[in-house]
Write a protein that holds these residues in place. Sequence first.
Motif, mmCIF file in Angstrom:
data_model
loop_
_atom_site.group_PDB
_atom_site.id
_atom_site.type_symbol
_atom_site.label_atom_id
_atom_site.label_comp_id
_atom_site.label_asym_id
_atom_site.label_seq_id
_atom_site.Cartn_x
_atom_site.Cartn_y
_atom_site.Cartn_z
ATOM 1 N N SER A 362 1.758 -2.649 1.721
ATOM 2 C CA SER A 362 2.663 -3.445 0.900
ATOM 3 C C SER A 362 1.952 -4.690 0.390
ATOM 4 O O SER A 362 1.339 -5.432 1.156
ATOM 5 C CB SER A 362 3.888 -3.853 1.732
ATOM 6 O OG SER A 362 4.759 -4.669 0.981
ATOM 7 N N GLY A 363 2.012 -4.912 -0.924
ATOM 8 C CA GLY A 363 1.317 -6.027 -1.545
ATOM 9 C C GLY A 363 0.153 -5.572 -2.403
ATOM 10 O O GLY A 363 -0.443 -6.372 -3.124
ATOM 11 N N GLU A 500 10.891 -9.384 2.485
ATOM 12 C CA GLU A 500 9.798 -8.430 2.268
ATOM 13 C C GLU A 500 9.416 -8.294 0.804
ATOM 14 O O GLU A 500 8.228 -8.196 0.463
ATOM 15 C CB GLU A 500 10.177 -7.062 2.848
ATOM 16 C CG GLU A 500 10.252 -7.065 4.368
ATOM 17 C CD GLU A 500 10.449 -5.676 4.936
ATOM 18 O OE1 GLU A 500 10.241 -4.692 4.198
ATOM 19 O OE2 GLU A 500 10.809 -5.573 6.117
ATOM 20 N N GLU A 504 5.788 -9.224 -0.659
ATOM 21 C CA GLU A 504 4.997 -8.230 -1.377
ATOM 22 C C GLU A 504 4.523 -8.779 -2.723
ATOM 23 O O GLU A 504 3.360 -8.613 -3.107
ATOM 24 C CB GLU A 504 5.813 -6.955 -1.594
ATOM 25 C CG GLU A 504 5.057 -5.869 -2.342
ATOM 26 C CD GLU A 504 5.859 -4.586 -2.489
ATOM 27 O OE1 GLU A 504 5.260 -3.569 -2.864
ATOM 28 O OE2 GLU A 504 7.074 -4.608 -2.230
ATOM 29 N N GLN A 508 0.675 -9.395 -4.123
ATOM 30 C CA GLN A 508 0.210 -8.796 -5.376
ATOM 31 C C GLN A 508 -0.464 -9.842 -6.261
ATOM 32 O O GLN A 508 -1.502 -9.577 -6.878
ATOM 33 C CB GLN A 508 1.390 -8.145 -6.106
ATOM 34 C CG GLN A 508 1.889 -6.870 -5.445
ATOM 35 C CD GLN A 508 3.162 -6.342 -6.072
ATOM 36 O OE1 GLN A 508 3.867 -7.066 -6.777
ATOM 37 N NE2 GLN A 508 3.474 -5.082 -5.816
#
Length: 557
Positions: A362-363, A500, A504, A508
């Motif tokens: 995630s990310g 969350e 995320e 990014q």
Amino acid sequence: MKLQRKVPIVLLTAAALTVTGCAQSERESGDTGSDAASGEFKDTFTFGAAGAPKLFDPFYATDGETFRVTRQMHQGLLGVKEGSADVQPELAESWEPSADGLTWTFKLKQGVKFSDGEPFNAEAVCANFTRMFEQTGAGQTAAEYWGYFFGSFSDKPEGSLFKSCQAQDESTAVVQITRATSSFPTILSLDSFSMQSPKAMEAGNANNVQAAGEGFTYPEYAMNPVGVGPYKLEKYDEANKTVTLVANDTYYGEQPKTAKLVFKIIPDESTRRQELQAGSIDGYDLPNPVDWAGLEEEGNKVEIRPAFNILYMGLNPKKNEKLKDLKVRQALYHALNREQMVQSQLPEGAKVASQFMPETVSGYNTELQPYAYDPEKAKALLKEAGAEGMTLQFAFPTDVTRPYMPDPQKIHDAFKKDLEAVGVKVEVVSKPWNGGYLDDVNNDNYDAWLLGWTGDYNAADNFLGTFFSNLESNDFQTDVMPWGKTLSDDLKKADAIVDEAEREAAYQTINQQIAEEYLPGLPISHSPPALVTSDKVSGLVASPLTAETFNNVTVAK
């Protein structure tokens, strides 16, 4: 840690842990005896290791070959479910955070003893945290995992994630941390933070680490530590390059199905294959991708793991001033024909990397594209930076095969050729993996080097945070860069975000900045490694974290 992920990796956030805190351990106490006693199985499982262990105290360990051995002897408060990367109870049966996420109460498994007969209890837990937190001198440098994940030690408590530990009663330990983070208590599943016998550590002066040249000397305890795992160390025969473990008769769970484990150190992959064919070993890790089909045709079992790793070229702007220029770093990146390297040297399923973490985390920023192979652009950028004809000391490890790097020299040779093609003069350096290479990387001795990382759990912080969060101590020397503190601060802020989706998005953005504005190192590729055993082996479950345990393995006669 490898291939298209079939098993989802679960990061237990504070909210999730509140729900799952009462989960019971799947381990049952009691000794059912060894299957080897039935006469149907051998009493020894012999595994071909790609490199020598550095020591056997997991707290100071940093590499997979060492952890492969220590994992059989040690356990932590949290563990990882076999065959997955899901965190589960281990020595702690349950855990629960306070409302602010800063106080964690661990209910401990009772009736557990260390292999020296000493009891495992809350006092032992706090003694372990105290030992880890109160490192001094060379011990702080050697304890890399603590530095990565907890930030600092007792002499600089303001920078530490850990605050305190209290034994509320014999089976209840209360740990306080200084800030909310998505990584705690998940990080307690890491091998480095395993529980060890306080009595044995005190008697063996376990913290007596001394600087020795580019590396360290460790106390005798580090070569014969005391844990609670299903096996304990019998001997390390350096001359014959073997490590022998035997079943721990004080283990709280079922006794191992095979009474003895032997790790035979065989750095050369082709030699490991020959020994498997000859029957002198029962399995080995990281078979050469070109051998997978042949190994299966010979009747062996080849288990392919998901690609949960990153190979990168590290860069040291502190040692080589030219590397401070973004144009120079971009030029080096454009010079590397990574697509050709992946296709020619890595297994099917490997991918060129665009960032310092795999796409399943995630990310991950799906908008980023890998830097294109463009030698002419590389030459132009070097000219603009006034770095034409620059010299780059470029290192690679020997005597090792890693999940992200099946053949270090071949990868290095390919990139050396690419760099020389754009006018870079390459000074080649190599050392054995645990014979100076890792120490040299830690001591900032190379301009550029090949290294990688296999994730410990599914979180961006475990990749980006491990590399760049600690401004005072990271291999990329980001402290000398004008954006180093910004990157460090942004990573710490992102890790503390509870929501969350918001977290995320923050990662990014950071991934984009790393790729386009900072480029502290060059992400190369993600590669799915394999594990091979003879057809006589049963019970070995491949781990996506390359974190296999061997206590359920049997070898037919």
